[in-house]
Design an enzyme around this catalytic site. Structure first.
Site, short mmCIF file in Angstrom:
data_model
loop_
_atom_site.label_atom_id
_atom_site.label_comp_id
_atom_site.label_asym_id
_atom_site.label_seq_id
_atom_site.Cartn_x
_atom_site.Cartn_y
_atom_site.Cartn_z
N TRP A 552 86.89 22.87 -37.61
CA TRP A 552 86.71 23.26 -39.01
C TRP A 552 87.43 24.57 -39.32
O TRP A 552 87.65 24.92 -40.46
CB TRP A 552 85.22 23.40 -39.33
CG TRP A 552 84.53 24.62 -38.74
CD1 TRP A 552 84.61 25.06 -37.45
CD2 TRP A 552 83.68 25.55 -39.43
NE1 TRP A 552 83.84 26.18 -37.27
CE2 TRP A 552 83.25 26.50 -38.49
CE3 TRP A 552 83.23 25.65 -40.74
CZ2 TRP A 552 82.41 27.57 -38.80
CZ3 TRP A 552 82.38 26.71 -41.06
CH2 TRP A 552 81.97 27.65 -40.11
N GLU A 696 76.36 28.87 -33.73
CA GLU A 696 76.16 28.01 -32.56
C GLU A 696 75.21 28.58 -31.51
O GLU A 696 75.05 27.98 -30.45
CB GLU A 696 77.52 27.69 -31.93
CG GLU A 696 78.37 26.81 -32.83
CD GLU A 696 79.76 26.55 -32.26
OE1 GLU A 696 80.13 27.19 -31.26
OE2 GLU A 696 80.46 25.71 -32.84
N LYS A 808 75.23 34.13 -33.89
CA LYS A 808 76.63 34.23 -33.47
C LYS A 808 77.50 34.52 -34.69
O LYS A 808 78.46 35.26 -34.64
CB LYS A 808 77.05 32.90 -32.82
CG LYS A 808 78.43 32.90 -32.22
CD LYS A 808 78.69 31.60 -31.47
CE LYS A 808 80.10 31.53 -30.95
NZ LYS A 808 80.42 30.23 -30.37
N GLN A 809 77.17 33.90 -35.78
CA GLN A 809 77.79 34.23 -37.06
C GLN A 809 76.80 33.86 -38.16
O GLN A 809 76.00 32.94 -37.99
CB GLN A 809 79.11 33.52 -37.27
CG GLN A 809 78.99 32.03 -37.44
CD GLN A 809 80.36 31.38 -37.37
OE1 GLN A 809 80.82 31.05 -36.30
NE2 GLN A 809 80.98 31.18 -38.50
#
Ligand code: BGC
Length: 945
Positions: A552, A696, A808-809
């Site tokens: 993506w 993730e 993680k983000q």
């Protein structure tokens, strides 16, 4: 740059004997009845006597005897006039400058094509103060070849790139550039048109008057906002620097490994679409036969940086030109000193071509040189062999080729190389199996330069070339068609054009400016120019990380830059998704869903190629199950998002009609069938359970807000598009409805899903839960997160991170950015406050910082935005995560453009077009860039008040 010495041209710079030459030529021309005037004389600047005469003869045929006689006659006239030369003939400013250089102990030399240079210097009274005097007798090849200036640099014992050339002739400036030397051009700007302003290290002045030493020092300094430079070779960082110095052209790219090799290096060239099968990761891009490798021996000693002594080293990538260069002064173990220049590029103008130039100058004594280069088919991906070597050959002296085929996917590749040498050399073709090559040998006198030009061609059986001749013939055509210089010139022109539309200008922050250009350069060299069956992988073409697979990253992070600046390239990459629809349909069917479900990791065919098990990152005795290929489903909506963004920005209805609608509708079918109906307590809800969102650190989660929101938007968009198609292209609508079985029943189900999909949004506080029960996980203090020295997943372990509120983000923040008009200020504030402190900004995903920068701009926090922005912009140049060696972080690079355009400039798409809402960091004075809106180029130019 540290300027160590100066080399002056004589005529027109130090003295005005140019006028005497003019008069001597005039007399000869008059006697011969040849037309001659000052305009023609302009063309004689810096040109040897013989070539000057040929210019004046303008093609008139003359015997060699007559040519010699005329040259002698002119020289006689000149000699008579020369007698009159006195120190008064020194041009204004020359003497003062020499005095200053003497005082600062900067040595200087005269390098002139004239055979009378010594006499003139003596008459001028400067001969004794020169560190060296080199003249028309010194070298064979005159300007614009680099030999004379490199000879002078060798004579004053200065590495060429630290030695400034002062020259009044265009040919001389070209020679300085070829020699890898900075230069000061003396004379009117139009004389150097096409040479200056190309981000070479060239300054210009009318004359030497009032020139100070400080100014002169500055002239050796290139435009640092265009040049990524490495001043010292460090073995420990070589793999990182290989990534940084990647060059490419959208067809293939090559990492910046040293031509001669170095222990532990990782030379690699990858071409789009050349995949082969591999265990675990299914499919990977294949390391192409090596074209940039060479073996160089100086007096039988192999040149390598781990041998002998490096007396000087500088490597630099000129982003403006797409040319990588390295300057080395090296002392062999037996004391021989050579100046070496390596220059290489992947041609953007001829995407099947590449060039490599090597210059070797003997510095301290004569030596023998042998150079061995060709095409090396004995390459592997790490230690996995992918090539069957089919055939090889030599066409004529200096031209060799290799034909190979991938073992599993049967893609044929031909690589051809043409090697040309500047000297009378002995060139011998070698036919080691799998490694056709050419050996060049010569004897170099002290100060002499050997120049080797290599032109390379790559063609593959998968190329979409109309005339599909034999791949070998086509590769040979490429190398025969152009010389190195022609290819190089075209490269400079092409890149200058590319930057016209794609550059982003930042004033007030050179570090950010250079970093931005570097990121854009890396994107441009990765984007397929002429192939719509491939797309940019997560690590571009610059490393084997993620094996060349497409994520993506491309649609959400990278494509917006292309959609806005090079829409035709964005179209290519969206078409890749169209061509891989069969793979996506297969994946949906395999998983028991309708429609098309795009692969999380995609390669040639669109089938899922995410590895299911990989070795544990710290304990190699364990395997880790990778679930992203199974349940990270948001990719299908990410692709739809990019298609809509492309369409709204370009107005490309044809694309939408022929490809876009089909992709969006078939993936909408997937979303409708993947939604799980849950009824109870009088409620009717659709859930997406067991998924992974963009963050993730958490897998097997339910109702990830990012995923659910995009799914709902996707279905809604699908319905609207269907209406658009019915109105504007009814036949196509009928066909798709039939092919994709979009019945009324199906559509009413879509509507139901749209209305009842769970979205965990608290209207009162504005909080969006990242996923169901996220806030029941263990809390971790923001200080701990901010100070962590490693990734939180490494610190807590995979399960441990899953159990904690660490990100993680920040995927809710990303959602706000992508749909920023849909969320009110309170929602922005609440989620910003909640999620940013929970995010692993330094060691989490490299995809995060650019969007965090954009979000901070929306929050009107430009200083914070700047911090996030620089994290993204320097992701590869500084390598804060320590993994740049695996390849460029393509998504971060794309996000950098979005942070600039959508964040700092506040470029927002509305019904009528775009609006701009600037919020620049305090120290930025200007932010300017261009973008296309419905085929028209628009300019944004924000100047700080
Ligand atoms: C990120 C993903 C990304 C992938 C490839 C992962 O570490 O979490 O979002 O798509 O890398 O860049």
């Amino acid at each position: 740059m540290n300027l160590k010495a100066v080399v002056f041209d004589l005529d027109g710079v130090i003295t005005d004997t140019a006028e005497l030459h003019y008069r001597a030529w005039q007399r000869l021309a008059d006697e011969e009845g040849l037309p001659f005037n000052r305009k023609i004389n302009e063309r004689l600047r810096g040109v040897s006597r013989r070539d000057s005469l040929l210019v004046i003869l303008a093609g008139q045929d003359e015997t060699e005897e007559r040519i010699q006689e005329m040259m002698a006659r002119k020289n006689g006239y000149y000699g008579v006039m020369l007698d009159k030369v006195t120190p008064d003939y020194l041009l204004p400013g020359a003497l003062e400058l020499m005095d200053d250089l003497d005082e600062a102990r900067v040595p200087y030399a005269i390098a002139s094509a004239s055979k009378n240079a010594r006499t003139v210097c003596e008459l001028l009274g400067i001969a004794d103060r020169l560190a060296a005097l080199v003249d028309g007798y010194s070298v064979k090849r005159q300007k614009p070849n680099p030999d004379l200036f490199r000879y002078a640099a060798a004579k004053i014992n200065c590495p060429p790139d630290q030695c400034l050339v002062v020259e009044d002739a265009a040919a001389g400036i070209a020679a300085a550039i070829a020699a890898g030397m900075p230069a000061l051009a003396i004379g009117p700007a139009d004389r150097f048109e096409g040479l200056i302003g190309r981000k070479d290290r060239i300054a210009r002045r009318d004359d030497l008057r009032h020139l100070t030493l400080a100014e002169l020092q500055q002239m050796g300094v290139e435009d640092e906002t265009w040049v990524v430079a490495q001043e010292e070779f460090k073995a420990a960082s070589q793999r990182h620097m290989e990534t940084v110095f990647t060059i490419g052209n959208g067809y293939f790219a090559s990492r910046g490994s040293l031509e001669e090799g170095y222990p532990g290096d990782h030379p690699l060239s990858l071409a789009h679409g050349i995949f082969d099968d591999v265990p675990v990761s299914f499919s990977e891009l294949v390391n192409l036969p090596a074209w940039q490798e060479l073996e160089l021996r100086v007096d039988e000693q192999p040149f390598r940086l781990d041998k002998g002594h490096i007396l000087h080293f500088r490597r630099y990538l000129n982003l403006y030109q797409g040319i990588l260069r390295r300057e080395v002064r090296w002392q062999s173990p037996n004391g021989m000193i050579v100046d070496l220049s390596f220059e290489r590029f992947a041609s953007y103008a001829e995407e099947h071509g590449a060039g490599l130039r090597v210059l070797v100058t003997a510095v301290n004594r004569p030596c023998t040189i042998s150079l061995h280069t060709g095409i090396n088919g004995h390459v592997a991906n790490d230690d996995l062999l992918h090539w069957h070597l089919l055939d090889q050959g030599q066409v004529e002296t200096g031209v060799v080729w290799l034909h190979s085929r991938t073992r599993q996917t049967s893609i044929e590749l031909a690589a051809a190389a043409k090697v040309e040498s500047s000297m009378e050399t002995t060139a011998v073709g070698q036919q080691c199996p799998g490694q056709p090559s050419i050996s060049v040998g010569c004897q170099l006198d002290e100060g002499q330069t050997l120049a080797i030009d290599k032109v390379v061609g790559f063609t593959a059986s998968r190329d979409s070339i109309p005339d599909a001749a034999d791949v070998v013939d086509r590769a040979l055509q490429i190398v025969h068609a152009q010389s190195y210089d022609e290819l190089r010139r075209a490269q400079q022109e092409k890149w200058a054009q590319l930057w016209q539309d794609c550059d982003v200008i930042i004033e007030g922050d050179d570090e950010a400016q250079l970093a931005v250009r570097f990121n854009l350069f890396q994107l441009l060299i990765a984007a397929p120019q002429n192939d719509d069956r491939v797309s940019i992988g997560a690590k571009t073409l610059s490393g084997l990380g993620y094996r060349g697979h497409v994520f993506w990253d491309t649609e959400i992070f990278i494509l917006p830059f292309f959609i806005h600046t090079k829409p035709e390239l964005a179209r290519n990459m969206l078409l890749y998704r169209y061509h891989t629809l069969p793979g996506a349909r297969q994946k949906a069917a395999d998983n028991g869903y309708e429609g098309a479900q795009y692969a999380w990791e995609s390669a040639a065919t669109g089938e899922e190629v995410t590895p299911t098990w990989v070795p544990h990152f710290s304990d190699r005795t364990k395997m880790v199950r990778i679930w992203t290929g199974d349940i990270q489903i948001h990719i299908s909506a990410d692709i739809a998002y990019a298609i809509i963004q492309y369409w709204r920005t370009t107005g490309d209805d044809d694309f939408m009609r022929d490809y876009g609608v089909e992709m969006i509708l078939d993936t909408a079918r997937f979303w409708a069938s993947r939604a799980e109906l849950e009824e109870g307590n009088g409620q009717r809800l659709y859930a997406y359970r067991d998924v992974i969102g963009p963050d993730e650190y958490h897998d097997h989660i339910d109702n990830n807000s990012f995923t659910n929101y995009l799914s709902r938007w996707h279905l809604q968009t699908g319905m609207e598009l269907l209406e658009w198609l019915k109105t504007n292209h009814p036949a196509k609508a009928r066909q798709l409805i039939a092919d994709l079985q979009i019945t009324d029943v199906a559509l009413s189900h879509w509507l139901d899903v749209i209305e009842h999909t769970i979205f965990l949004y608290d209207a009162e506080s504005g909080l969006i839960d990242q996923f169901e029960n996220f806030f029941d996980l263990q809390h971790v203090s923001p200080e701990f997160i901010a100070q962590a020295s490693r990734s939180l997943q490494v610190i807590f372990g995979i399960e441990g991170a899953n159990e904690r509120q660490v990100l993680k983000q920040a995927d809710v923040i990303m959602l706000l950015c992508l749909f920023h008009d849909q969320f009110d200020r309170r929602t922005w504030q609440k989620n910003w406050d909640v999620y940013m402190p929970k995010t692993d900004h330094n060691h989490g995903s490299s995809l995060g910082p650019s969007f965090h920068a954009w979000a901070a701009c929306e929050m009107e926090r430009p200083a914070e935005a700047y911090e996030h922005f620089m994290l993204a912009a320097l992701a590869d140049l500084r390598d804060p995560r320590g993994n740049a060696r695996d390849g460029i972080h393509g998504a971060s690079a794309g996000g950098v453009w979005q942070a600039l355009a959508f964040g700092f400039a506040g470029l927002h798409l509305t019904e009528e077009g775009y609006t701009v809402e600037p919020r620049l960091p305090a120290h930025w004075r200007r932010l300017a860039f261009k973008y296309y809106w419905h085929g028209k180029l628009q300019e944004v130019d924000i100047q700080a008040p």
